[in-house]
Design an enzyme around this catalytic site. Structure first.
Site, mmCIF file in Angstrom:
data_model
loop_
_atom_site.group_PDB
_atom_site.id
_atom_site.type_symbol
_atom_site.label_atom_id
_atom_site.label_comp_id
_atom_site.label_asym_id
_atom_site.label_seq_id
_atom_site.Cartn_x
_atom_site.Cartn_y
_atom_site.Cartn_z
ATOM 1 N N ASP A 111 62.157 -39.709 18.445
ATOM 2 C CA ASP A 111 61.379 -40.940 18.281
ATOM 3 C C ASP A 111 61.425 -41.414 16.833
ATOM 4 O O ASP A 111 61.529 -42.610 16.569
ATOM 5 C CB ASP A 111 59.925 -40.737 18.714
ATOM 6 C CG ASP A 111 59.099 -41.997 18.463
ATOM 7 O OD1 ASP A 111 59.415 -43.030 19.073
ATOM 8 O OD2 ASP A 111 58.173 -41.942 17.642
ATOM 9 N N SER B 151 57.727 -44.219 23.186
ATOM 10 C CA SER B 151 57.530 -43.737 21.816
ATOM 11 C C SER B 151 56.141 -43.115 21.662
ATOM 12 O O SER B 151 55.993 -41.987 21.168
ATOM 13 C CB SER B 151 57.716 -44.933 20.857
ATOM 14 O OG SER B 151 57.222 -44.648 19.583
HETATM 15 N N1 URA Z 1 53.540 -47.178 17.827
HETATM 16 C C1 URA Z 1 54.425 -46.201 18.121
HETATM 17 O O1 URA Z 1 54.163 -45.031 17.906
HETATM 18 N N2 URA Z 1 55.610 -46.532 18.662
HETATM 19 C C2 URA Z 1 55.952 -47.807 18.919
HETATM 20 O O2 URA Z 1 57.045 -48.028 19.407
HETATM 21 C C3 URA Z 1 55.039 -48.825 18.599
HETATM 22 C C4 URA Z 1 53.823 -48.477 18.055
#
Ligand code: URA
Ligand code: CA
Length: 434
Positions: free
Chosen positions: A161, A183
């Site tokens: 991520d 994410s």
């Molecule tokens: N916050 C996150 O952790 N990921 C995203 O893609 C958007 C906001």
């Protein structure tokens, strides 16, 4: 797997298989696929979307790209919360102590400020000596003793991520609900909890600008959390105006302490009580949300929640009591914006205030920037409040601010007044349950 085939498939709107998604993320984390090809795939996903299955596979692949933190040694019920990011969003510093006082465990791994939004770790570091770095053993021990710890992520959590998020940031592919959901949920599933509440921010100061977009994201988050067997719910809350009256680091910590003393920003208190009450019902600790809310309010009135906050500060090396934190000086007050006319405050543009606080020194413009913990903004009024011409509306705190005139002008432009009464904005628009 040939990434070209994935790009070709997604370009035509075909669904990717679990194996394809898994191989893609694995290869990307290993550095075996270049950014330019992943960028093309992300843009294809941006336009074609991911179905529920693909979104789940992506979340799983991101989760499995790193370590998962087992908190089995924490004996109390573990509750967690996540906000999609806002301005003056000091919830964790109020909610954590409230839930700890009520006997639950708030074992939180938080982040730093991103763009115009603040980060809990930066706020806590405004307290002299406070450390957001703890070994896992100390973290667990602290939560077992006082029910509360807020630290940074030390373990290698979701490296997939991290890498993908930077690339999305650079290729304008952040604001796609499946990508956001994967994410967020991948990160939250990496840390064990018995119940999780997701605060989806909606409005000008948030990623999601309207109710339809926010609802879509909230449903995806809840659906995904459920697929991993987690008890999870979401609320859609307002980010049209900043949540707290304070925006910055030390100034937000001070506001959180005031709320825990039974004073301070009403919106901050109300949202923290609501999220806390919903979590108590979600974990099965309470049956009735109103009753749960009353109990949590009791933890403020008794001073018990503030004691928990003080205990956390002490356990994490902070050298100040809550009273001493309140006495600590902010950076110089360099300007006060006053009401332009008699009437009612109609708008406080959250994004502009977040941006303004950042330019005063409360946030970073690049990752290497050093934050001024004493910089920030204080709102004397919120939307719906009556105002008299010349009355203070917004105080600016900072040192050596570049382009101060410009910052002032932008902040002036972020406020709008009305000649007729304005309704207070709704705090929670909706909730989404499994
Ligand atoms: N916050 C996150 O952790 N990921 C995203 O893609 C958007 C906001
Ligand atoms: Ca108690």
């Amino acid at each position: 797997m040939h990434i070209n085939e994935l790009i070709e498939k997604k370009k035509h709107g075909e669904a990717l298989t679990e194996k394809e998604i898994q191989d893609w993320i694995e290869a990307y984390v290993q550095g075996e696929v270049p950014d330019y090809q992943v960028s093309a795939l992300l843009m294809a996903i941006y336009f074609q979307g991911l179905d529920d299955q693909e979104t789940y596979f992506l979340t799983k692949a991101l989760l499995e790209s790193g370590d998962q933190v087992d908190l089995g040694e924490i004996k109390k019920k573990k509750v967690d919360k996540h906000s999609t990011g806002g301005v003056g969003d000091t919830i964790s510093l109020v909610l954590g102590p409230l839930l700890a006082a009520r006997g639950l465990a708030f074992a939180k791994m938080s982040g730093r400020g991103l763009g115009h939004t603040g980060g809990t770790l930066d706020k806590l570091e405004a307290i002299d000596g406070f450390s957001v770095e703890e070994s896992k053993e100390d973290f667990i021990d602290q939560v077992n003793r006082i029910g509360l710890a807020i630290v940074g992520q030390t373990a290698n959590i979701t490296p997939g991520d991290k890498k993908l998020y930077s690339l999305r940031d650079a290729t304008e592919t952040v604001d796609q609900s499946s990508l956001i959901a994967a994410s967020i949920i991948s990160k939250k599933m990496a840390i064990e909890s018995d119940a999780l509440i997701l605060d989806v921010k909606m409005g000008e100061g948030a990623f999601m600008k309207n109710l339809e977009e926010a609802q879509e994201l909230a449903e995806k988050l809840v659906d995904l959390g459920g697929k991993f067997g987690r008890k999870v719910m979401a609320v859609i809350s307002s980010m049209e105006e900043p949540l707290s009256k304070a925006i910055g680091n030390l100034i937000e910590v001070q506001e959180a302490i005031k709320v825990l003393q039974g004073k301070g920003s009403e919106d901050l208190r109300d949202l923290a009580l609501s999220l806390g009450a919903k979590l108590l019902v979600l974990t099965g600790e309470e049956e009735d949300e109103d009753r749960a809310r009353q109990e949590l309010l009791g933890e403020i009135t008794s001073g018990h929640a503030l004691e928990k906050f003080a205990a956390m500060v002490k356990a994490q090396g902070g050298q100040l009591t809550p009273e001493e934190i309140l006495e600590k000086s902010l950076s110089p007050k360099i300007y006060t914006i006053r009401a332009r006319e008699d009437g009612w405050l109609e708008k406080i543009h959250a994004l502009s205030l977040g941006e303004g606080a950042r330019r005063l020194g409360a946030g970073r413009l690049s990752m290497e920037d050093v934050i001024d913990p004493g910089a920030g903004l204080y709102l004397h009024k919120k939307v719906g409040d009556p105002v008299k011409k010349g009355e203070p509306i917004l105080d600016l705190y900072g040192k050596n601010v570049e382009d101060l005139e410009d910052v002032i002008q932008d902040l002036e432009g972020a406020l709008a007044y009305s000649k007729s009464p304005v309704e207070k904005p709704t705090l929670i628009y909706r909730e989404v349950k499994a």
